[in-house]
Write a protein that holds these residues in place. Structure first.
Motif, mmCIF file in Angstrom:
data_model
loop_
_atom_site.group_PDB
_atom_site.id
_atom_site.type_symbol
_atom_site.label_atom_id
_atom_site.label_comp_id
_atom_site.label_asym_id
_atom_site.label_seq_id
_atom_site.Cartn_x
_atom_site.Cartn_y
_atom_site.Cartn_z
ATOM 1 N N GLY A 1 13.198 24.696 -13.069
ATOM 2 C CA GLY A 1 13.701 23.927 -11.937
ATOM 3 C C GLY A 1 14.652 22.831 -12.390
ATOM 4 N N GLY A 2 15.815 22.754 -11.743
ATOM 5 C CA GLY A 2 16.756 21.679 -12.032
ATOM 6 C C GLY A 2 16.275 20.416 -11.338
ATOM 7 N N ILE A 3 15.269 19.791 -11.934
ATOM 8 C CA ILE A 3 14.580 18.671 -11.284
ATOM 9 C C ILE A 3 14.464 17.503 -12.252
ATOM 10 N N VAL A 4 14.853 16.323 -11.789
ATOM 11 C CA VAL A 4 14.648 15.070 -12.509
ATOM 12 C C VAL A 4 13.994 14.113 -11.528
ATOM 13 N N ASP A 5 12.840 13.579 -11.903
ATOM 14 C CA ASP A 5 12.126 12.717 -10.951
ATOM 15 C C ASP A 5 11.822 11.341 -11.536
ATOM 16 N N LYS A 6 12.803 10.763 -12.198
ATOM 17 C CA LYS A 6 12.588 9.467 -12.839
ATOM 18 C C LYS A 6 12.426 8.334 -11.827
#
Length: 355
Positions: free
Chosen positions: A201-206
Motif C-alpha cells: 500500500g502506498g500509505i504514509v501515516d506520520k
C-alpha cells in the motif's frame, strides 16, 4: 545484482577482460549491477577500446580501470557517454520478471501535504532499492493520480527511470501476496521465494494514525490474495515500515541473507532498533519492589543478549533511558532476589546467563 552478474557473463563472452569506466560513474552498490543499470537507462554506452591509468576493482577475471584520455593501459572496452561512442555494443540482457513489486496509490488523496511528499520520497527510494538487485520494470505503481505524477516529476528532474506507471489498478500475474503489518499470516522465507508479486500500500501515516488502512485498500482493490505481515521474533515492533525498506527486506532475503530475520535487522534504522530494544528491555527486565513502586532492572550481561539487533552503545543507552530500565550488577540483583523483592519479567528467562 542479477543484471550485474549477467553483464559479467556477457563481457566474458565478448572477450573483454579489461574494462575502463569514467570517474563520473558513481556507484554505491555492486559495481557491475550499477553499470548494467546505467547502460539500460542510456546514460552510458559500451564501446571497444580506450585507455586507463589505475585499476579500481576486479571481478573474477575482469579488471576495471579508471578511464583516462592520458592513460597508458589499453582496455578491451570502455564505458562512456553515448555521444563519445561511434559504434556502441548492444548487450541483450534477460530482464527478470520476478519478483515484481506493486505500490498501489489509491489512498493518495487521503494524505496530508507532508505525507504526500514523504510518499514520493519513499517511491524514489524504492526505485533505488530495486535497482540494486533487479531493474526498474520490476517495480509498478498503480492507481497513480495526476497529482502524484506531478509531484514525482518535480522530485525527479534529471532522473531517468523505466518504472511501470498505471492510472488503474494492479493486473496481477502469478502468485501474489499483500504485505500488511496487520495481516493475518506471517511472511516466511518459503513464501518469499514462492510468490511472484508483492503488493504494498502506498500509505504514509506520520500525521494520521489510522489503523487498518492496508486492509481497507485490500478490500477496495477487490484482491483475493494472502495478507501477510513481516514479524521479527514474534512481533512487528522494530520492523521497518517505509515502503522502500519493506521491498529491501524481501530482496535481501531472496538474494543475500536467505533469512527474513537477518534481512530485517540489516534494514532497521536507528529508530527501529531503539524501539525494538525498548520493547525487549521492558519484557526482559526484573521487577523489583521498592518504596516508590516497581523498578525495572537488568544486568550488563543481559543487555549483551538483549541487543541482538546490533544497536550501537548510544542507541542502547537511549533505549535504557526511554524504557526507565536500570542496570544492576549481578551481586545487586542476587541480593534483591534473595530478599524476595525481585521477580523475573515475562521474557527474562531468554536473557539470563545460561546454566
Amino acid at each position: 545484482m542479477i543484471l550485474g552478474k549477467q553483464l559479467l557473463e556477457l563481457l566474458r563472452g565478448l572477450g573483454i577482460r579489461r574494462l575502463c569506466i569514467p570517474r563520473g560513474l558513481k556507484c554505491n552498490y555492486y559495481l557491475p549491477q550499477c553499470i548494467a543499470v546505467n547502460l539500460l537507462l542510456g546514460r552510458y554506452a559500451l564501446c571497444f577500446g580506450g585507455f586507463g591509468n589505475t585499476t579500481t576493482s576486479r571481478f573474477n577475471d575482469l579488471e576495471v580501470l579508471s578511464l583516462s584520455s592520458m592513460g597508458a593501459i589499453p582496455c578491451d572496452a570502455r564505458i562512456t557517454k553515448p555521444s563519445d561512442c561511434i559504434a556502441s555494443l548492444d548487450l541483450l540482457m534477460d530482464i527478470p520478471r520476478k519478483p515484481h513489486f506493486i505500490i498501489d496509490l489509491s489512498l493518495w488523496d487521503e494524505h496530508t501535504k507532508s505525507e504526500k511528499n514523504e510518499l514520493v520520497e519513499q517511491v524514489l527510494a524504492s526505485i533505488s532499492t530495486v535497482r540494486r538487485y533487479l531493474w526498474d520494470t520490476n517495480l509498478e505503481l498503480t492507481n497513480a493520480p495526476s497529482e502524484f505524477l506531478d509531484s514525482l516529476n518535480r522530485f525527479t528532474k534529471g532522473f531517468n527511470h523505466r518504472v511501470i506507471i498505471r492510472s488503474y489498478g494492479p493486473d496481477i500475474k502469478g502468485d501474489a501476496v499483500m504485505l500488511d503489518p496487520e495481516g493475518d499470516c506471517i511472511l516466511n522465507e518459503t513464501m518469499i521465494t514462492g510468490f511472484s508479486t508483492f503488493i504494498i500500500g502506498g500509505i504514509v501515516d506520520k500525521e494520521r494514525r489510522v489503523k487498518g488502512e492496508t486492509g481497507r485498500l485490500y478490500g477496495a482493490l477487490g484482491l483475493n490474495v494472502p495478507r501477510c505481515r513481516i514479524e521479527l521474533r514474534g512481533s512487528i515492533i522494530g520492523v521497518p515500515d517505509r515502503i522502500n525498506k519493506v521491498i529491501e527486506i524481501v530482496l535481501m532475503t531472496i538474494f543475500e541473507t536467505g533469512s527474513i530475520e537477518n534481512a530485517v535487522v540489516m534494514a532497521m534504522s536507528k529508530k527501529d532498533r531503539v524501539n525494538r530494544l525498548l520493547y525487549e528491555l521492558q519484557r526482559a527486565a526484573y521487577r523489583i519492589r521498592g518504596e516508590n513502586g516497581v523498578l525495572l532492572a537488568v544486568t550488563k550481561s543481559m543487555i549483551t543478549r538483549i541487543n541482538w539487533v546490533n544497536a550501537t552503545e548510544k542507541e542502547v543507552e537511549l533505549a535504557l533511558r526511554k524504557s526507565h530500565v536500570i542496570v544492576l550488577s549481578n551481586d545487586e540483583l542476587n541480593k534483591y532476589l534473595s530478599l524476595g523483592i525481585a521477580r523475573p519479567g515475562p521474557e527474562t528467562h531468554r536473557y539470563v546467563d545460561a546454566k
